[in-house]
Design a protein around this motif. Sequence first.
Motif, short mmCIF file in Angstrom:
data_model
loop_
_atom_site.label_atom_id
_atom_site.label_comp_id
_atom_site.label_asym_id
_atom_site.label_seq_id
_atom_site.Cartn_x
_atom_site.Cartn_y
_atom_site.Cartn_z
N ASP A 13 -3.32 0.77 2.57
CA ASP A 13 -3.94 -0.43 3.12
C ASP A 13 -2.93 -1.57 3.14
N GLN A 16 0.12 -3.12 0.18
CA GLN A 16 0.41 -2.02 -0.74
C GLN A 16 1.76 -1.40 -0.37
N TYR A 41 -3.17 -1.33 -9.35
CA TYR A 41 -4.26 -1.82 -8.51
C TYR A 41 -3.93 -1.58 -7.05
N PRO A 42 -4.80 -1.10 -6.20
CA PRO A 42 -6.16 -0.66 -6.52
C PRO A 42 -6.25 0.84 -6.75
N ASN A 43 -5.13 1.53 -6.68
CA ASN A 43 -5.16 3.00 -6.74
C ASN A 43 -4.38 3.52 -7.95
N ALA A 44 -4.92 3.39 -9.12
CA ALA A 44 -4.24 3.83 -10.32
C ALA A 44 -3.88 5.31 -10.24
#
Length: 75
Positions: A13, A16, A41-44
Amino acid sequence: MKLWILSRTDYVDYDQYDALVVKANDEDEARKLAEDYAGPYPNAGIWLKAETCTCELLTRRGKKAEVILGSYNAG
């Protein structure tokens, strides 16, 4: 130390990282460094998983010239 290129293969997104080049001893260290640098954040864990991120050792081998990493800022 070796150079590694990591590229996300999942949906990326706005605001990122989608790729990183890092210097590390091995793939595990490269993935951990990328995870720490890019932030969880947001995809650990996204940089740690082979399912969502490739991790390739960069070498001088090969017969053709190629771009290793391009960064384009749209907008």
